[in-house]
Design a protein around this motif. Sequence first.
Motif, PDB file in Angstrom:
ATOM      1  N   VAL A 160      -1.933   8.244  -1.294  1.00  0.00           N
ATOM      2  CA  VAL A 160      -0.995   7.422  -0.299  1.00  0.00           C
ATOM      3  C   VAL A 160      -0.455   8.517   0.593  1.00  0.00           C
ATOM      4  N   ILE A 161      -0.664   8.017   1.713  1.00  0.00           N
ATOM      5  CA  ILE A 161      -0.212   8.975   2.946  1.00  0.00           C
ATOM      6  C   ILE A 161       0.937   8.098   3.600  1.00  0.00           C
TER       7      ILE A 161
ATOM      8  N   ILE B  43      -2.172   3.883   3.442  1.00  0.00           N
ATOM      9  CA  ILE B  43      -1.371   4.419   4.756  1.00  0.00           C
ATOM     10  C   ILE B  43      -0.029   3.660   4.747  1.00  0.00           C
ATOM     11  N   SER B  44       1.111   4.356   4.286  1.00  0.00           N
ATOM     12  CA  SER B  44       2.329   3.319   4.412  1.00  0.00           C
ATOM     13  C   SER B  44       3.322   3.762   5.401  1.00  0.00           C
ATOM     14  N   ASN B  45       3.935   2.811   5.897  1.00  0.00           N
ATOM     15  CA  ASN B  45       5.344   2.960   6.520  1.00  0.00           C
ATOM     16  C   ASN B  45       5.158   3.405   7.986  1.00  0.00           C
TER      17      ASN B  45
ATOM     18  N   ALA C 173      -0.512   0.894  -5.513  1.00  0.00           N
ATOM     19  CA  ALA C 173      -1.290   2.149  -5.539  1.00  0.00           C
ATOM     20  C   ALA C 173      -1.743   2.272  -7.154  1.00  0.00           C
ATOM     21  N   GLY C 174      -2.707   2.643  -7.400  1.00  0.00           N
ATOM     22  CA  GLY C 174      -3.159   3.081  -8.988  1.00  0.00           C
ATOM     23  C   GLY C 174      -3.238   4.598  -8.850  1.00  0.00           C
TER      24      GLY C 174
ATOM     25  N   LEU D 236      -1.325  -0.043   5.260  1.00  0.00           N
ATOM     26  CA  LEU D 236      -2.660  -0.114   5.387  1.00  0.00           C
ATOM     27  C   LEU D 236      -3.530   0.197   4.245  1.00  0.00           C
ATOM     28  N   GLY D 237      -4.232  -0.701   3.754  1.00  0.00           N
ATOM     29  CA  GLY D 237      -4.962  -0.583   2.316  1.00  0.00           C
ATOM     30  C   GLY D 237      -6.686  -0.259   2.888  1.00  0.00           C
TER      31      GLY D 237
END
Length: 588
Positions: free
Chosen positions: A47-48, A6-8, A41-42, A24-25
């Motif tokens: 990715v949200i 979860i990014s940004n 990120a693989g 958040l990972g």
Amino acid sequence: MDELVISNGLFFDGRGSPPRVRHLGIRDGRVTAISESPLPAGPDTRVIDATGRWVMPGFIDLHTHYDAEVELAPSLSESVRHGVTSVMVGSCSLSLAVGTPEDLADQFCRVEAIPYGTVRSLLERKKDWETLGEYLTHLDGLPLGPNVGSFVGHSAIRAHVMGLERSLDKGVKPSSGELARMEALLREGLDEGYAGLSIMTLPWDKIGGSRSIRSRPLPSTFASWSEYRRFTRILRERGRVFQGVPNITTKVNVFLFLWESVGLLRQPLKTTVISMMDTRATRGLHRQIGLLSRFFNRVLKADFRWQALPEIFDLWSDGIDLVVFEEFGAGAAALHLQDAVERRRLLEDARYRTWFKRQWKSRLLPKVFHRDFNQSRVLKAPDASLVGRSFAELARERGQDVVDTFLDLVARHGPELRWYTVMANDRPRELEAIVSHPDVLIGFSDAGAHLRNMAHYNFPLRMLRLVREAEKRGEPVMPMEHAVRRLTGEIAEWLGLEAGTLAPGKRADVVVLDPERLGEELDVPRESSMEGFDGFIRLVNQNGGAVETVLINGRLAVDAGAATPALGKERGFGRVLRVGSGASKATP
């Protein structure tokens, strides 16, 4: 690589730290990283992008009656879609953990306004547990939506040990052997991870069913305080919670709960009761009880908490089928009658009406419900001319006493007459004072109960909106990070649950929401068919799309505002929350 990033998002940790934009990972149901820098990120990482959104721990509902619904619709999606990821059952002395299907249905359904036939038949069909431990194992085997914790219900164990009829006889006291057996059951429950014990002292919660015991108060109300004290000694030793419902009509025995919590020369007892509200019936009482708990907690070293809702407390009723009518004898007499013809005959009886009026209008009898028919509005009726009008207005038009008008309409239309009133929390500044009080736990939704009468499932969102609106008008109630903590980490810490905070290694129960959508739609309920309840229609909340994403134990439970197809169908979302040594018993 993480399974999900979860990014940004503007990140709140649930501990009250100031929010910051973070990434958040998440992997294997746990938070792996909280970073200022973007996380790698693989090819299989989802990715949200949470730009402009708030990211926070899942909300905790510490007071529900989902005990029956979790059996038929384990997704509990009506709470999950609003960001609730952990719920507590076994409230108000009621639990389905021990007892026969008939005894449990008789205790549970009338009190909580839940369809009797559905609950009894599901217990007769599904109940394969006999002990407190087996019950939690059973729950952990369901495809739970949210995490579920439980209290031991005093009414349930009292009826189980004494037999339901004996437990409802005020002339019968439990023997020393029966008291010892109840104590052993409580210890067994605490060993298994139950959060504590719930009791009931309010006599207007009544037994349902069709046996001769119908309309007696719940088993817990027949206990003496010395019986309760045998259990609080155990709870005090173990640091567990004593949850109770005081007699909110007379309000006097709240002093016993406060005194029981006192920690002078002994361990304080974690005690929580319902409820701090700004009621229309007793304006200002919330201020008085707030001062009272401050004195006990600060001077007498108690550990006492009121439960409170951060919103208007409003009620809907189909005819006279509303729990507040159990508060006085004439109302309870009408609700005792299940047959529609018999009830109508009673409501039309002149002597009954004299009794009803005397109690309804009495200034001496204590009350919780305001009993003011000016503060009501007909929402639905076979006679369209009634809709949108108060009973007082209709009475003036008819030249009648307002009680006669009400009883005439209920007798004629029965449950087809649907009406609305506001009971409490209608003054914004007083509500802000309540949610800010240090002795309050935010909760008391009664989710899963009073299905036609109340809709408080989205209370966490209303709390955030209340705080945000105060900030916007330049009159802050509290920092937003404190509001988030009150809905998450504060409750979890006090109850002893592994939930409510986000940090590396912690359970990945996460909510992503759009703060710009915390609007008026939160106050607008609608009617919806309940899954598994034979088409029963209940009130449900809306949230205007505010909650976009919900993760429970790292699994996507709500995506783009909608429950995912696997929620409630597959295991791996919610788990049973066990307190203390019982945590090791949790099923993976």
